[in-house]
Design an enzyme around this catalytic site. Structure first.
Site, mmCIF file in Angstrom:
data_model
loop_
_atom_site.group_PDB
_atom_site.id
_atom_site.type_symbol
_atom_site.label_atom_id
_atom_site.label_comp_id
_atom_site.label_asym_id
_atom_site.label_seq_id
_atom_site.Cartn_x
_atom_site.Cartn_y
_atom_site.Cartn_z
ATOM 1 N N TRP A 192 0.563 -1.068 -0.010
ATOM 2 C CA TRP A 192 0.088 -0.206 0.319
ATOM 3 C C TRP A 192 0.470 1.264 0.309
ATOM 4 O O TRP A 192 0.511 2.464 -0.813
ATOM 5 C CB TRP A 192 -1.386 0.209 0.930
ATOM 6 C CG TRP A 192 -1.990 -1.001 0.748
ATOM 7 C CD1 TRP A 192 -2.297 -1.997 1.778
ATOM 8 C CD2 TRP A 192 -3.046 -1.370 0.194
ATOM 9 N NE1 TRP A 192 -3.179 -3.173 1.625
ATOM 10 C CE2 TRP A 192 -3.522 -2.094 0.522
ATOM 11 C CE3 TRP A 192 -3.105 -1.221 -1.280
ATOM 12 C CZ2 TRP A 192 -4.093 -2.820 -0.430
ATOM 13 C CZ3 TRP A 192 -4.282 -1.125 -1.889
ATOM 14 C CH2 TRP A 192 -5.164 -2.276 -1.355
ATOM 15 N N ASP A 214 -1.323 6.823 6.787
ATOM 16 C CA ASP A 214 -2.251 5.789 6.291
ATOM 17 C C ASP A 214 -3.012 4.596 6.777
ATOM 18 O O ASP A 214 -1.882 4.206 7.510
ATOM 19 C CB ASP A 214 -2.114 4.979 4.763
ATOM 20 C CG ASP A 214 -2.897 4.230 4.562
ATOM 21 O OD1 ASP A 214 -4.371 3.798 5.231
ATOM 22 O OD2 ASP A 214 -3.238 3.477 3.472
ATOM 23 N N LYS A 233 -12.148 -1.278 7.122
ATOM 24 C CA LYS A 233 -10.927 -2.356 7.378
ATOM 25 C C LYS A 233 -11.124 -2.509 9.212
ATOM 26 O O LYS A 233 -11.597 -3.674 9.441
ATOM 27 C CB LYS A 233 -9.602 -1.949 7.549
ATOM 28 C CG LYS A 233 -8.857 -2.200 6.127
ATOM 29 C CD LYS A 233 -9.429 -3.126 5.033
ATOM 30 C CE LYS A 233 -8.786 -3.070 3.413
ATOM 31 N NZ LYS A 233 -7.365 -2.299 3.494
#
Ligand SMILES: *Cc1c(COP(=O)(O)O)cnc(C)c1O
Length: 360
Positions: free
Chosen positions: A101, A171, A195
């Site tokens: 990511w 993030d 998530k």
């Protein structure tokens, strides 16, 4: 009705209480005679939903007044572009690449300016967090970027990098609200909610006010400007209204659990059960450096691909879903977010012990 133990990395398990409440309100939300899905985002009823959601999140994270909370769309991945478009005044940013990511974010930023990879753990398949106490931060860096919890690899920053005074952008998709954070240490904290908070379709951006300006990269679409969304309190256009409503319910659920300090304690206790077993097991092994272990995503392997596949299959038959590791890593991964009850992890470990006895 049979609920499984869902170890998915995302979209992931939500608190059963929240799902039941949403089900009860499905046809008639608080006497409005309609579902939240059917109501105007400009209605009184919806205004209350989004205002309360923001306030509850502010309470949970102790967000100072000089930070805005934005409920946006496009997932975490859209932020990979939105961040450089809005923050790259000097067209320079430093990236710490600790997984897929972060790497994607780094690659996207490279389209808009000079993105520097100032540290990485790619040499050991992202199984650790590099030392970030004295990195070559660029003189003119507009920000330093991290992915705080690496969902795929199961590592987590336990100390934030020394950014030498530069703005930190993080993030937190897969560790959002899993423990208390000091918001003042960041310029931007953001994450997709699927998530640890709610249904896919919402991304929450917590951003310090001085970073919200009209001075964005030329050609930045209106919808990708923080200022537009901040000025319009996340209601510039139709927001992901139902998703925000569920996030709001999860915030209230978290408050009822005792807030983020209580969640941290619960998450530590829960993760320890699994890590302790992995440390003593002769068959299963954790894959990351012990000091960098995530509380949320726990990857592990047997060292034998066929046995891994057998484990995933038999676990599924026993009611433990989504334990297969990410397609780029293989093995197994148990995601044990806030809403995963401790019993889920206890029962998983029991099952792993049984599997070990049968397969050694
Ligand atoms: C899942 C995930 C993403 C991507 O989220 P999308 O909402 O699918 O774009 C980004 N960062 C992290 C840390 C993630 O876990």
């Amino acid at each position: 009705m049979a609920r499984v133990y869902n170890f998915s990395a995302g979209p992931a398990v939500l608190p059963e209480e929240v799902l039941k409440e949403a089900a009860a309100e499905m046809l008639d939300y608080e006497g409005t005679g309609m579902s939240v899905m059917e109501m105007s985002h400009r209605s009184k009823a919806y205004e209350k939903i989004i205002t309360e959601a923001e306030q509850d999140l502010r309470d949970l994270m102790n967000i100072p007044d000089n930070y805005k909370v934005l409920f946006l769309q496009g997932g975490a991945s859209q932020q990979f572009a939105m961040i450089p478009m809005n923050l790259m005044k000097n067209k320079v940013a430093d990236y710490i690449v600790t997984g897929q990511w972060a790497k994607k974010a780094f690659q996207e930023a490279s389209k808009y300016g000079k993105a520097n990879k100032i540290a990485t753990s790619e040499d050991k398949t992202f199984s650790y967090i590099p030392d970030c106490s004295d990195l070559p931060i660029s003189e003119d860096a507009d920000y330093v970027y991290i992915c705080e919890n690496n969902t795929i690899y199961g590592t987590k920053f336990k100390t934030l990098p020394n950014t030498k005074g530069k703005t930190l952008v993080s993030d937190v998709s897969s560790c959002f609200l899993s423990e208390p954070v000091d918001v003042t240490k960041y310029g931007i904290i953001y994450g997709g909610v699927q998530k640890n908070i709610g249904p896919a379709g919402v991304v929450i951006v917590i951003i310090r006010e001085d970073l919200i300006t009209e001075d964005v990269l030329e050609g930045t679409p209106t919808m990708l400007q923080y200022k537009i969304h901040a000025d319009n309190k996340s209601l510039y256009n139709t927001p992901p209204a139902y998703g925000i409503y569920i996030c709001g319910k999860v915030f209230k659920w978290l408050k009822k659990q005792g807030g983020l300090a209580a969640m941290k304690e619960y998450n530590e206790k829960k993760a320890k059960i699994l890590y302790d077993f992995l440390d003593e097991s002769k068959l299963f092994k954790g894959t990351v450096a012990a000091e960098d272990r995530s509380l949320m995503n726990v990857p592990f392997v047997t060292g034998n691909e066929e046995l891994d596949a057998k484990f995933v299959k038999e676990a599924k038959e026993a009611g433990f879903e989504n334990l297969k590791g990410h397609r780029t890593v293989g093995g197994m991964r148990a995601s044990i977010y806030n809403a995963m009850p401790i019993e889920g992890v206890e029962k998983l470990v029991e099952f792993m012990k049984k599997f070990e006895a049968e397969n050694m």
